[in-house]
Scaffold this motif. Structure first.
Motif, mmCIF file in Angstrom:
data_model
loop_
_atom_site.group_PDB
_atom_site.id
_atom_site.type_symbol
_atom_site.label_atom_id
_atom_site.label_comp_id
_atom_site.label_asym_id
_atom_site.label_seq_id
_atom_site.Cartn_x
_atom_site.Cartn_y
_atom_site.Cartn_z
ATOM 1 N N ARG A 28 3.266 13.988 8.386
ATOM 2 C CA ARG A 28 2.283 14.788 9.014
ATOM 3 C C ARG A 28 0.895 14.677 8.123
ATOM 4 N N GLY A 29 0.839 14.416 6.779
ATOM 5 C CA GLY A 29 -0.146 14.460 6.050
ATOM 6 C C GLY A 29 -0.632 12.941 5.743
ATOM 7 N N ARG A 30 -0.913 12.328 4.622
ATOM 8 C CA ARG A 30 -1.518 11.537 4.205
ATOM 9 C C ARG A 30 -0.495 10.506 3.227
ATOM 10 N N VAL A 31 -0.530 9.285 3.053
ATOM 11 C CA VAL A 31 0.087 8.391 2.106
ATOM 12 C C VAL A 31 -0.624 8.388 0.845
ATOM 13 N N VAL A 32 -0.285 8.792 0.109
ATOM 14 C CA VAL A 32 -0.804 8.816 -1.476
ATOM 15 C C VAL A 32 -0.555 7.474 -2.151
ATOM 16 N N VAL A 33 -1.192 6.591 -2.325
ATOM 17 C CA VAL A 33 -0.883 5.361 -2.846
ATOM 18 C C VAL A 33 -1.254 5.376 -4.459
ATOM 19 N N MET A 34 -0.163 5.321 -5.429
ATOM 20 C CA MET A 34 -0.692 5.022 -6.794
ATOM 21 C C MET A 34 -0.005 4.032 -7.711
ATOM 22 N N GLY A 35 -0.881 3.513 -8.622
ATOM 23 C CA GLY A 35 -0.510 2.472 -9.528
ATOM 24 C C GLY A 35 -1.320 2.430 -10.630
ATOM 25 N N MET A 36 -0.917 1.933 -11.845
ATOM 26 C CA MET A 36 -1.736 1.718 -12.950
ATOM 27 C C MET A 36 -2.279 0.113 -12.983
ATOM 28 N N LEU A 39 -4.250 0.844 4.867
ATOM 29 C CA LEU A 39 -3.490 1.633 5.548
ATOM 30 C C LEU A 39 -4.561 2.747 6.509
ATOM 31 N N ALA A 40 -5.618 2.962 5.788
ATOM 32 C CA ALA A 40 -6.435 4.059 6.362
ATOM 33 C C ALA A 40 -7.261 3.392 7.837
ATOM 34 N N SER A 41 -7.626 2.010 7.418
ATOM 35 C CA SER A 41 -8.306 1.333 8.496
ATOM 36 C C SER A 41 -7.283 0.988 9.548
ATOM 37 N N MET A 42 -6.047 0.913 9.417
ATOM 38 C CA MET A 42 -5.267 0.588 10.731
ATOM 39 C C MET A 42 -4.479 1.722 11.123
ATOM 40 N N GLY A 43 -5.082 3.079 10.922
ATOM 41 C CA GLY A 43 -4.539 4.055 11.587
ATOM 42 C C GLY A 43 -3.518 5.124 10.868
ATOM 43 N N THR A 44 -3.180 4.781 9.676
ATOM 44 C CA THR A 44 -2.488 5.584 8.618
ATOM 45 C C THR A 44 -3.114 6.193 7.589
ATOM 46 N N PRO A 45 -3.408 7.629 7.767
ATOM 47 C CA PRO A 45 -4.145 8.214 6.657
ATOM 48 C C PRO A 45 -3.832 7.906 5.386
ATOM 49 N N ALA A 67 3.008 -3.395 10.139
ATOM 50 C CA ALA A 67 4.220 -2.892 10.733
ATOM 51 C C ALA A 67 3.770 -1.282 11.462
ATOM 52 N N LEU A 68 3.085 -0.676 10.610
ATOM 53 C CA LEU A 68 2.754 0.652 11.360
ATOM 54 C C LEU A 68 1.857 0.672 12.203
ATOM 55 N N LEU A 69 0.864 -0.084 12.069
ATOM 56 C CA LEU A 69 -0.120 -0.352 13.140
ATOM 57 C C LEU A 69 0.599 -0.580 14.385
ATOM 58 N N ASP A 70 1.419 -1.670 14.438
ATOM 59 C CA ASP A 70 2.358 -1.871 15.528
ATOM 60 C C ASP A 70 3.223 -0.933 16.069
ATOM 61 N N ALA A 71 3.992 0.100 15.280
ATOM 62 C CA ALA A 71 4.765 1.049 15.545
ATOM 63 C C ALA A 71 3.749 2.053 16.208
ATOM 64 N N ARG A 72 2.411 2.351 15.917
ATOM 65 C CA ARG A 72 1.786 3.545 16.287
ATOM 66 C C ARG A 72 0.833 3.090 17.760
ATOM 67 N N PHE A 77 -1.643 1.085 17.633
ATOM 68 C CA PHE A 77 -3.161 1.207 17.326
ATOM 69 C C PHE A 77 -3.746 -0.106 17.966
ATOM 70 N N GLY A 78 -4.643 0.269 18.559
ATOM 71 C CA GLY A 78 -5.417 -1.180 19.315
ATOM 72 C C GLY A 78 -6.690 -1.184 18.764
ATOM 73 N N THR A 79 -7.355 -2.083 19.654
ATOM 74 C CA THR A 79 -8.626 -2.538 19.053
ATOM 75 C C THR A 79 -9.795 -1.325 19.264
ATOM 76 N N GLU A 80 -9.767 -0.376 20.225
ATOM 77 C CA GLU A 80 -10.555 0.772 20.407
ATOM 78 C C GLU A 80 -10.462 1.764 19.116
ATOM 79 N N ASP A 81 -9.237 1.753 18.592
ATOM 80 C CA ASP A 81 -8.722 2.634 17.471
ATOM 81 C C ASP A 81 -9.419 2.159 16.235
ATOM 82 N N PHE A 82 -9.273 0.648 16.300
ATOM 83 C CA PHE A 82 -9.897 0.144 15.250
ATOM 84 C C PHE A 82 -11.307 0.306 15.049
ATOM 85 N N ALA A 83 -12.002 0.212 16.348
ATOM 86 C CA ALA A 83 -13.321 0.357 16.567
ATOM 87 C C ALA A 83 -13.895 1.825 15.976
#
Length: 333
Positions: free
Chosen positions: A53-61, A75-81, A181-186, A188-194
């Protein structure tokens, strides 16, 4: 100042190209290796992320941190916060950015990065799901994770087998695969991307409506059917559209006359002084509604090879007009 190392005598063009091709081969093999190994854990990672329900927090060094930033942005640009949190900063206060409704995607080829592993117990105490992307299934990171994505590679493209090259290529590809894969499962279409890229060309095409670019009010050229040809020409010249609408007594668009029509009338040798707008107009002009996309106006003009189009309301009343130049100025085409 540090001087640049001298070019090795053997570093000729053929050697450079050979090394580049070897790099491509090694990195391509690394990506294909990840492709062959994905399975149930990847599906589980997608499903777990969809539940968040929140965000995906991505971490790495280090280099994995640069990959993590890119994956978060993708992820954010494809509809996954999503957002990137630096592991070293996390242990000095930034852990407060992670909430119980979030999910952590931690990336480390070795799985033994101290700055990352030191905060894993805290992440677990928060009850935040943890997905590890690592090259070692027996690492500390993997043992703490709920789901492990295998990004391991046989060797780096670096001749010394030290600098992350093939491993970061594999991480990047695996992150892209997850995002797509997340974009497809959601769905998420061209209008969402726009909507998430309003400044780009696609955003302009899918978010700009006819009402945003059309001329309206007194800027719309119009005459009645009984207007003389000279009146018609003055209206066209004054409004600069290259055409004028012909409207009935109630303001409905019943015809259109263009610059091209004027040239054709001159070529016929007709007595222009006797002609009325109703005699020379095109009956049943192409029209659009104000709520239509500007891209639809561009497609209509291209399909019918016309340079302008009239805009009407549900009753056919003329409310606007636009030309190819209007669309060009709005960068729709």
């Amino acid at each position: 100042m540090h001087s640049q190392p001298a070019l090795a005598p053997t570093a000729d063009a053929d050697a450079m190209l050979a090394r580049a091709r070897i790099t491509f081969d090694i990195e391509a093999a690394a990506v294909l290796g990840v492709k062959q190994r994905i399975g149930p854990s990847f599906v589980e990672a997608v499903r777990k992320t969809l539940e968040v329900r929140g965000r995906v927090v991505v971490m790495g060094m280090g280099k994995s941190g640069h990959v993590a930033r890119k994956i978060a942005a993708t992820l954010a640009s494809m509809g996954t916060p999503a957002m990137f949190v630096h592991p070293a900063e996390a242990s000095h206060g930034d852990l407060g950015m992670i909430k119980a409704v979030d999910l952590v995607l931690a990336i480390s080829n070795s799985g033994e990065v101290e700055e990352l592993n030191v905060i894993l117990p805290v992440v677990k105490r928060l009850g935040v799901p943890l997905i590890a992307m690592t090259g070692r299934a027996d690492s500390t990171l993997a043992r703490h994770a709920d789901i492990v994505l295998d990004s391991g590679v046989e060797k780096e493209a670096c001749p010394l087998n030290l600098t992350p090259t093939a491993s970061t290529a594999a991480q990047m590809a695996l992150g892209d695969a997850l995002a797509v894969a997340l974009l497809d499962a959601r769905g998420f279409g061209t209008e969402d991307f726009a909507r998430s890229h309003p400044g780009g060309a696609l955003g302009r095409k899918l978010l700009t409506h006819v009402s945003d670019v059309m001329r309206s009010g007194d800027a719309v050229p119009r005459v009645g059917p009984n207007a003389s040809l000279s009146e018609l020409m003055r209206e066209m010249s004054a409004k600069g559209l290259g055409a004028t609408a012909v409207v009935d007594s109630e303001g409905r668009a019943i015809g259109i006359f263009t610059d091209g029509d004027l040239r054709r009338q001159v070529d016929t040798g007709a007595d222009l002084r006797t002609l009325k707008a109703g005699d020379v107009m095109h009956v049943g002009p192409h029209t659009l509604r104000a709520e239509a996309l500007a891209a639809e106006a561009a497609e209509l003009m291209e399909r019918h090879r016309i340079a302008s189009v009239l805009v009407v309301d549900t009753s056919g009343i003329l409310i606007g007009a636009l030309s190819v130049n209007d669309l060009l100025r709005a960068k729709v085409i």
